[in-house]
Design an enzyme around this catalytic site. Structure first.
Site: not given
Ligand code: BDR
Ligand code: CA
Length: 311
Positions: A239
């Site tokens: 992500h």
């Molecule tokens: C986002 O949420 C966090 O768990 C990850 O680091 C990322 O930034 C994804 O939804």
């Protein structure tokens, strides 16, 4: 080519950690500072993880501690320990740094860097947007000092905390609303594309093969993620590194301009990023939204970037 001068605001976090490593070695980026926030785990851990990581890799970049919780407490605490482990980096241990955090808090450091760089600072925000919202509340002129905001958050369709909300936005919807309404030029990299940014065992082998501290650390994190995956967790999703790629290698993604706002009232839709995909709201588009990914290009960029680590 001039390097982009970035500040990373993060909740480190497995995938945040990989984004930080990539940022440190990306030839086109200069990391000016890193600020931390509660999100995946509490800010105590996200800060320690960040400082330990940056110093372990030999970088002297300031790390400043930020907000302990969202603008409006809407849940007991919004950690993501199931994905990131109790302390945020799974079972990966880093040597404890003896260095101190910045004497400034995250909000002060964001503002100070923005003033110092006089319009050149870009912020890569890969956690809840609490620090940036508070910085805007304290220093409204910040909106004219930040060149661009690259945000991992939201989605055109769906969510990963609720059926309609993504984690970073859901953690602090009021902050996200404030930031998106601030008029700072903004790119949103959400679940529509980040759930396609999947690494695999071949990537783990490549990272290990670099025989560097950075390569080993990334391989260790990916190994942890892969074990979680086999226990029913999510894929090895990058992500946050994908949001960084938007800044460093924009061709990895395709974008559309939308008017985007955040739902802060809905009983079932709290934290949803509402995108005016039908262009019927009458509002001008305020956000460039990532809607497509070139996965091979992203993987190549990430691999090549971390391969720039030499020790
Ligand atoms: C986002 O949420 C966090 O768990 C990850 O680091 C990322 O930034 C994804 O939804
Ligand atoms: Ca994150």
């Amino acid at each position: 080519m001039e390097k982009k001068r970035i500040l990373i605001d993060c909740d480190t976090g497995t995938d945040d950690a990989i984004a930080i490593v990539a940022a440190l070695y990306a030839p086109d980026l200069q990391v000016e500072a890193i600020t931390t926030v509660t999100g995946n785990v509490s800010v105590k851990y996200t800060s320690e993880n960040t400082l330990n990581l940056v110093r372990h890799l030999g970088f002297d970049i300031p790390v400043a501690v930020g907000a302990w919780g969202p603008l409006k407490l809407h849940t007991d605490m919004c950690y993501a320990e199931a994905t990131h482990g109790k302390a945020g980096l799974g079972d990966v241990k880093l040597p404890k740094s003896t260095d101190s955090f910045s004497s400034k808090n995250a909000v002060e450091l964001i503002y100070e860097k923005a003033v110092e760089l006089n319009g050149e600072l870009e912020i890569v925000a890969v956690g809840p947007l609490t620090n940036i919202a508070i910085a805007l509340l304290l220093h409204p002129e910040l909106k004219n000092l930040v060149k661009h905001l690259w945000i991992m958050g939201g989605a055109v369709y769906g969510g990963n905390v609720t059926p309609t909300a993504e984690f970073n936005i859901w953690c602090d919807p009021e902050a996200a609303r404030m930031v998106l309404r601030s008029e700072i030029p903004c790119t949103l990299v959400g679940l529509d594309v980040t759930t396609k940014a999947v690494l695999d065992r071949d990537d783990i082998r490549k990272m290990r093969g670099l025989e560097t501290k950075a390569g080993d650390f990334v391989a260790d994190i990916l190994e942890f993620m892969d074990r979680r995956r086999l226990e029913g967790g999510e894929d090895l999703l990058m992500h946050d590194a994908l949001a960084l790629a938007a800044a460093a290698c924009p061709e990895c993604l395709k974008y559309k301009d939308y008017y985007v706002d955040v739902e802060c009232e809905g009983t079932y839709t709290y934290g949803h990023t509402e995108m005016d995909i039908w262009e019927e709201s009458g509002h001008e588009a305020n956000v460039s939204v990532a809607v497509g990914i070139d996965l091979p290009m992203f993987k190549k960029w990430l691999g090549d970037t971390i391969a720039c680590s030499k020790l």
